[in-house]
Every structure is written in C-alpha cells, then in structure tokens.
Design a protein around this motif. Structure first.
Motif, PDB file in Angstrom:
ATOM      1  N   GLU A  94       0.842  -1.186   0.000  1.00  0.00           N
ATOM      2  CA  GLU A  94       0.000   0.000   0.000  1.00  0.00           C
ATOM      3  C   GLU A  94       0.880   1.239   0.000  1.00  0.00           C
ATOM      4  O   GLU A  94       1.937   1.275   0.626  1.00  0.00           O
ATOM      5  CB  GLU A  94      -0.886   0.001   1.245  1.00  0.00           C
ATOM      6  N   ARG A  95       0.393   2.226  -0.668  1.00  0.00           N
ATOM      7  CA  ARG A  95       1.193   3.442  -0.738  1.00  0.00           C
ATOM      8  C   ARG A  95       1.191   4.138   0.610  1.00  0.00           C
ATOM      9  O   ARG A  95       0.158   4.355   1.222  1.00  0.00           O
ATOM     10  CB  ARG A  95       0.639   4.373  -1.810  1.00  0.00           C
ATOM     11  N   THR A  96       2.368   4.496   1.075  1.00  0.00           N
ATOM     12  CA  THR A  96       2.511   5.205   2.342  1.00  0.00           C
ATOM     13  C   THR A  96       2.984   6.620   2.067  1.00  0.00           C
ATOM     14  O   THR A  96       3.395   6.963   0.970  1.00  0.00           O
ATOM     15  CB  THR A  96       3.528   4.485   3.239  1.00  0.00           C
ATOM     16  N   ARG A  97       2.938   7.430   3.123  1.00  0.00           N
ATOM     17  CA  ARG A  97       3.359   8.814   2.949  1.00  0.00           C
ATOM     18  C   ARG A  97       4.878   8.853   2.738  1.00  0.00           C
ATOM     19  O   ARG A  97       5.650   8.470   3.604  1.00  0.00           O
ATOM     20  CB  ARG A  97       3.008   9.640   4.172  1.00  0.00           C
ATOM     21  N   GLY A 131       8.783   5.247  -2.056  1.00  0.00           N
ATOM     22  CA  GLY A 131       8.868   3.862  -2.474  1.00  0.00           C
ATOM     23  C   GLY A 131       8.048   2.956  -1.593  1.00  0.00           C
ATOM     24  O   GLY A 131       7.407   3.405  -0.634  1.00  0.00           O
ATOM     25  N   PRO A 132       8.048   1.663  -1.887  1.00  0.00           N
ATOM     26  CA  PRO A 132       7.237   0.710  -1.126  1.00  0.00           C
ATOM     27  C   PRO A 132       7.704   0.603   0.318  1.00  0.00           C
ATOM     28  O   PRO A 132       8.883   0.822   0.625  1.00  0.00           O
ATOM     29  CB  PRO A 132       7.462  -0.612  -1.868  1.00  0.00           C
ATOM     30  N   PRO A 133       6.811   0.229   1.224  1.00  0.00           N
ATOM     31  CA  PRO A 133       7.192   0.046   2.629  1.00  0.00           C
ATOM     32  C   PRO A 133       8.030  -1.218   2.809  1.00  0.00           C
ATOM     33  O   PRO A 133       8.091  -2.081   1.931  1.00  0.00           O
ATOM     34  CB  PRO A 133       5.843  -0.084   3.342  1.00  0.00           C
ATOM     35  N   LEU A 134       8.668  -1.336   3.968  1.00  0.00           N
ATOM     36  CA  LEU A 134       9.547  -2.478   4.228  1.00  0.00           C
ATOM     37  C   LEU A 134       8.806  -3.806   4.129  1.00  0.00           C
ATOM     38  O   LEU A 134       9.390  -4.816   3.725  1.00  0.00           O
ATOM     39  CB  LEU A 134      10.196  -2.337   5.610  1.00  0.00           C
ATOM     40  N   ARG A 135       7.514  -3.815   4.502  1.00  0.00           N
ATOM     41  CA  ARG A 135       6.791  -5.084   4.472  1.00  0.00           C
ATOM     42  C   ARG A 135       6.604  -5.610   3.048  1.00  0.00           C
ATOM     43  O   ARG A 135       6.227  -6.781   2.846  1.00  0.00           O
ATOM     44  CB  ARG A 135       5.441  -4.940   5.149  1.00  0.00           C
ATOM     45  N   ALA A 136       6.855  -4.767   2.052  1.00  0.00           N
ATOM     46  CA  ALA A 136       6.729  -5.209   0.667  1.00  0.00           C
ATOM     47  C   ALA A 136       7.978  -5.924   0.170  1.00  0.00           C
ATOM     48  O   ALA A 136       8.002  -6.399  -0.969  1.00  0.00           O
ATOM     49  CB  ALA A 136       6.439  -4.007  -0.239  1.00  0.00           C
ATOM     50  N   THR A 137       9.041  -6.013   1.006  1.00  0.00           N
ATOM     51  CA  THR A 137      10.322  -6.563   0.567  1.00  0.00           C
ATOM     52  C   THR A 137      10.200  -7.953  -0.047  1.00  0.00           C
ATOM     53  O   THR A 137      10.773  -8.209  -1.122  1.00  0.00           O
ATOM     54  CB  THR A 137      11.332  -6.574   1.723  1.00  0.00           C
ATOM     55  N   PRO A 138       9.486  -8.923   0.557  1.00  0.00           N
ATOM     56  CA  PRO A 138       9.390 -10.247  -0.073  1.00  0.00           C
ATOM     57  C   PRO A 138       8.799 -10.193  -1.485  1.00  0.00           C
ATOM     58  O   PRO A 138       9.277 -10.869  -2.393  1.00  0.00           O
ATOM     59  CB  PRO A 138       8.497 -11.034   0.897  1.00  0.00           C
ATOM     60  N   GLY A 139       7.764  -9.374  -1.660  1.00  0.00           N
ATOM     61  CA  GLY A 139       7.170  -9.243  -2.981  1.00  0.00           C
ATOM     62  C   GLY A 139       8.107  -8.593  -3.972  1.00  0.00           C
ATOM     63  O   GLY A 139       8.160  -8.973  -5.144  1.00  0.00           O
ATOM     64  N   GLU A 170       5.549  -1.085 -12.567  1.00  0.00           N
ATOM     65  CA  GLU A 170       4.599  -0.862 -11.485  1.00  0.00           C
ATOM     66  C   GLU A 170       5.113   0.204 -10.518  1.00  0.00           C
ATOM     67  O   GLU A 170       4.341   1.047 -10.024  1.00  0.00           O
ATOM     68  CB  GLU A 170       4.329  -2.168 -10.733  1.00  0.00           C
ATOM     69  N   ALA A 171       6.419   0.192 -10.250  1.00  0.00           N
ATOM     70  CA  ALA A 171       6.989   1.163  -9.310  1.00  0.00           C
ATOM     71  C   ALA A 171       6.840   2.592  -9.828  1.00  0.00           C
ATOM     72  O   ALA A 171       6.438   3.497  -9.089  1.00  0.00           O
ATOM     73  CB  ALA A 171       8.452   0.829  -9.052  1.00  0.00           C
ATOM     74  N   THR A 172       7.158   2.815 -11.111  1.00  0.00           N
ATOM     75  CA  THR A 172       7.071   4.184 -11.650  1.00  0.00           C
ATOM     76  C   THR A 172       5.617   4.622 -11.792  1.00  0.00           C
ATOM     77  O   THR A 172       5.301   5.798 -11.585  1.00  0.00           O
ATOM     78  CB  THR A 172       7.797   4.283 -12.996  1.00  0.00           C
ATOM     79  N   ALA A 173       4.734   3.691 -12.151  1.00  0.00           N
ATOM     80  CA  ALA A 173       3.323   4.050 -12.263  1.00  0.00           C
ATOM     81  C   ALA A 173       2.747   4.428 -10.901  1.00  0.00           C
ATOM     82  O   ALA A 173       1.884   5.295 -10.803  1.00  0.00           O
ATOM     83  CB  ALA A 173       2.535   2.890 -12.874  1.00  0.00           C
ATOM     84  N   VAL A 219      11.959   6.631  -7.549  1.00  0.00           N
ATOM     85  CA  VAL A 219      11.476   5.600  -6.633  1.00  0.00           C
ATOM     86  C   VAL A 219      12.673   4.950  -5.944  1.00  0.00           C
ATOM     87  O   VAL A 219      13.695   4.686  -6.582  1.00  0.00           O
ATOM     88  CB  VAL A 219      10.680   4.506  -7.384  1.00  0.00           C
ATOM     89  N   ARG A 220      12.513   4.699  -4.653  1.00  0.00           N
ATOM     90  CA  ARG A 220      13.527   3.957  -3.907  1.00  0.00           C
ATOM     91  C   ARG A 220      12.958   2.587  -3.570  1.00  0.00           C
ATOM     92  O   ARG A 220      11.954   2.468  -2.889  1.00  0.00           O
ATOM     93  CB  ARG A 220      13.913   4.697  -2.623  1.00  0.00           C
ATOM     94  N   LEU A 221      13.608   1.539  -4.099  1.00  0.00           N
ATOM     95  CA  LEU A 221      13.182   0.171  -3.875  1.00  0.00           C
ATOM     96  C   LEU A 221      14.165  -0.491  -2.918  1.00  0.00           C
ATOM     97  O   LEU A 221      15.321  -0.732  -3.279  1.00  0.00           O
ATOM     98  CB  LEU A 221      13.132  -0.605  -5.199  1.00  0.00           C
ATOM     99  N   SER A 222      13.717  -0.771  -1.701  1.00  0.00           N
ATOM    100  CA  SER A 222      14.571  -1.430  -0.714  1.00  0.00           C
ATOM    101  C   SER A 222      14.334  -2.934  -0.781  1.00  0.00           C
ATOM    102  O   SER A 222      13.232  -3.415  -0.496  1.00  0.00           O
ATOM    103  CB  SER A 222      14.264  -0.906   0.695  1.00  0.00           C
ATOM    104  N   ILE A 223      15.372  -3.652  -1.183  1.00  0.00           N
ATOM    105  CA  ILE A 223      15.276  -5.100  -1.352  1.00  0.00           C
ATOM    106  C   ILE A 223      16.390  -5.736  -0.534  1.00  0.00           C
ATOM    107  O   ILE A 223      17.548  -5.796  -0.971  1.00  0.00           O
ATOM    108  CB  ILE A 223      15.377  -5.505  -2.831  1.00  0.00           C
TER     109      ILE A 223
END
Length: 481
Positions: A6-9, A30-38, A53-56, A62-66
C-alpha cells in the motif's frame, strides 16, 4: 494487494509524470519495508513488471529497498541526462553488469576508467562511417541467406524466429567485424543464454552463492564459459597467425587495410614487457564481450519487430510496398537507407517499446542529487529505458505500436533523453549505426518476400536479461507473398 504494498506517505511528495523536483535533497518515495518479499520475488521473476509498477505507482523517482540493497529508479529525461551524461563521471556500471563482470570479465561492456577508455579508443574506429558504408554488401548477403532459410520453411511447421535472428546477427558480426565464419561455432547462442542466466542469478543472489558449488545452473554456466573461451582463443590464434604472416583481414572496410577488429585488439595488447598471460586473458574477455554485445541486442530488436509486424498487418503491407518501390528485386545498399524511411521508423518504434538494453544501471561513486532527490554514495541507480520510453508525460498512448511517431517530416517536441535506445553520454553504444543498417535491411528484405505469422493463442512476453529477449523463443509460420 500490489506486490509493492500500500502506498505510504513518502519523505517528500512523489513527482507527477512529466515533472521533476528541485533542490529538496529528499529521499525518493517507495514501497514500505513489508513489501520486501514481494519486491524480491518480482526482481527474480519479472524485472520489467517491477519497474513499470513502481514508476506508475510512485512517480519519476522511486527507492526500492530489497534486503540489503536499495535501488534508486529514475524515470525522467532530465534524470537520465544527469546520470548518463552531465555527471557521468560520478557513476560506474551498476547492478547486473557488476555481476556480469564475474561472468565475462573486463570487456568494453563492464570495464571502467582508463582500461575502458583504452578499449573504446581501440574499437571505435571500426564503427566509423567510412567502414560502415563498405559493410552493406556483407549485411545484405547475410540477410539474403536468412530469407532463403526462412523460405525453406514456407508452408511447413513453425520456425523459432528468435533463434534465426541470433544466427543472422552472429553471421553479420563475423563478416563485418571479426573476419570469421561464426556459423562454425553453432553453440555460441546457447552459451550466451547460459551466461545471461548466470549474470541474472548473480544479481538476485547478490553474488553470495559460490560458483564452485555443483548447482545445475553453475555447471551449465561453466560449460558455456569454457565454450566461449574456446571460440575466443580460436579467433585470436587464427588472427595472430595471419598477422604474423601479413595476411590480416581488412575488417570489412573494403580497403584491404589489414586493420580489422581482432588485429587492432592484438596490436593494442602487445605492450613491451607486459604479462603475456594477462594480455591474453584481457583479449579473450574483450572478444567474449564483443560476441555478446555485437549480436544480442540486434537479434532482440529483430525478434520483437517481426512479432509486432505480425500483430499489425497494415504495417507489414506498408513495409512490403516500400521495399518493392525502393529496392525492386535487388539487395539493399548503404545509399538506400535514407529511402527506406518507413522501415527505419518501424525499427525506431520497436526499440521504443522493447529497447534491447532495457535498463541502464549505475553505481554512485559519491553522493549526488538527481531531480531534487538525494542519492547516497554507493547507491545502485537505474534508468530503465523500458519505462522511460513508455512515459505518459512524453508519449501519447505509450503502449500503442505507432511507427509514425518517428516520421522525420513531423518531428515531435519531446526531450532528447526521452528516447535513448542506444544509451547516452560517454558510454553511448558504439555500434548504433551498424545495428540500424542491419535491422533496416533485414526487415525490408523479409517483408518483401515473406509473411511471418505467430501461433494462435501464443503471447510474446519480454524477458529482462542483459538484453530484452522474447521469453521462450518466438515460433512463427512462414508464407511467401
């Protein structure tokens, strides 16, 4: 729920498509930490989908933490210009290519600094226009052989067009640059598939799995690397003998200069007092890189071209009409390129939708600011040409195949860096003109004589490896016209 969560602030508001932030030094959203597995699952299975999907969802930065990595994804022409050109000195090759170095060594694709500059100076003269104009006959001849092979399948079972394009581009590479018949090495295409698979595995596993472990993929890669080294060693030995005997090839310039690509590489490595083993290793890595980069990207472009032409029959008819009008029944020549205008427009639109180099990856050497966002030293930075070329802020109906976008009679008012199929900045693809000639000739000659049709119900999906290839090949039936 989206794999991105879900999008966070965000730390700062995400930029709207077509806009960029100025001077905030903020962290990109970017996505929250709980999105890391996905995110990790997407990185392994659907890298194109992850970036799209990230840019849309989050905008142009975008910062993607993996896991331990954070990927900074930038998707605006100004961002691309800054990272690839204006401040290119702060960015070395990044994720994916860093791992590929473990696979293919320090060739032109992966090297940095003075080594890269030396390699570029050695290779670039081979792509000057005075040489390219004399390579048209070899390209047209290889294209004619392709047409003959495809025609032999007319009315029969499907043929894998992606595999045929690989054979074609290897043939052109051998004729125009290496003065060698690469058809004698039938395993090259499959070997490079194994190399790309390994490079992607290295990327998603963060190079933490030892290569000596007897995993099936590791064993396949080691066999492929041995085969590619064998091919490179054969080419080097053959050219060295010819060089010593005064018989070096002319590298396709038509002038008998004795200054072909392999000859130039051999001469550049002949440093007095140098380590001959190190020199041989560097030459071998350089040749393996050229074999990969010299055929893979054009084969990818041609595969996607015939898929899209099949899906848009009106495009095929217009291509056929232009080829007949311009060429008649003769092979194309260099001077025909400016007259095969619509064919070139099709090539450019194919590379917009399916850019062969789908992501330009870099690693920041020092902290920087891109589009108003802070990029820390050591960060992995990605400019995805796939998402940039489909940016709704710069392309109308961006997912539609529309060659007329590139009509030179009606140039569009879009930023220069909204379209970068050959990269940008100092590392702009050195073989762009040869690649364009090859793709234009092949499409014109095939469209003039044949119709390639995809199998009913079979979709073509992009597979984001080192290049954007068609997943699982491209089976098509062949009919004459």
């Amino acid at each position: 729920m989206s794999l991105l969560g879900e999008r966070t602030r965000p730390a700062a508001p995400a930029a709207r498509p077509g806009t960029r932030r100025r001077g905030t030094g903020a962290v990109p959203p970017g996505p929250p930490l709980r999105a890391t597995p996905g995110l990790f699952a997407k990185l392994v299975t659907d890298r194109i989908g992850l970036f799209a999907e990230a840019t849309a969802r989050y905008g142009d930065a975008v910062r993607l933490s993996i896991g331990p990595k954070s990927i900074y994804l930038f998707n605006h022409p100004d961002h691309a210009k800054h990272v690839l050109a204006d401040n290119s000195g702060n960015y070395h090759k990044g994720i994916g290519l860093t791992e590929a170095r473990r696979v293919i060594g320090d060739g032109l694709l992966t090297s940095e600094g003075e080594l890269w500059r030396t390699q570029r100076r050695t290779i670039q003269p081979m792509f000057q226009n005075k040489r390219i104009v004399h390579q048209d006959e070899a390209v047209a001849d290889e294209a004619a052989r392709l047409v003959a092979r495809l025609r032999s399948h007319a009315g029969g079972p499907p043929v894998d067009v992606a595999e045929e394009m690989t054979g074609l581009t290897l043939g052109v590479l051998g004729r125009t640059l290496l003065d060698a018949d690469l058809g004698a090495f039938g395993s090259i295409g499959h070997s490079f598939e194994a190399v790309q698979d390994q490079a992607m595995f290295e990327m998603v596993s963060l190079s933490m799995v030892p290569l000596w472990l007897p995993l099936p993929g590791h064993l396949r890669f080691r066999r492929a690397r041995r085969e590619l080294y064998r091919v490179a060693d054969h080419l080097l030995a053959s050219h060295l003998r010819r060089l010593l005997n005064g018989e070096a090839g002319d590298g396709g310039d038509g002038g008998g200069s004795g200054d072909g690509l392999v000859t130039r590489l051999l001469r550049s490595a002949a440093q007095p007092g140098g380590d001959p083993r190190a020199a041989h290793r560097r030459l071998r890595e350089e040749l393996v890189t050229l074999l990969l980069a010299g055929h893979e990207t054009t084969a990818s472009t041609l595969s996607w071209a015939f898929h899209l032409i099949d899906r848009h029959p009106e495009v095929g008819e217009r291509l056929r009409a232009e080829a007949v009008e311009v060429l008649g029944d003769r092979p194309p020549r260099y001077e025909d390129l400016h007259r095969l205008r619509y064919t070139a427009m099709v090539v450019e639109e194919v590379m917009r939708l399916y850019p062969p180099v789908w992501a330009l990856t870099r690693k920041a050497l020092a902290a920087d600011e891109v589009g108003g966002y802070h990029v820390p030293a050591g960060a992995d930075v990605v400019v995805s040409t796939y998402t940039l070329h489909r940016h709704p802020g710069f392309w109308d109906d961006p997912d539609r195949f529309e060659p007329e976008r590139f009509d030179p009679a009606a140039p569009a008012a879009r930023p220069r860096y909204a379209y970068i199929p050959f990269g940008a900045g100092p590392r702009f693809c050195v073989g762009n003109h040869l690649g364009m000639m090859e793709a234009t000739f092949v499409i014109a000659m095939v469209a003039r004589e044949l119709r390639l049709t995809g199998l009913p119900g079979r979709e073509a999906f992009p597979e984001a490896m080192l290049s954007l290839r068609v997943r699982g090949g491209l089976p098509m039936t062949v009919q004459t016209v």
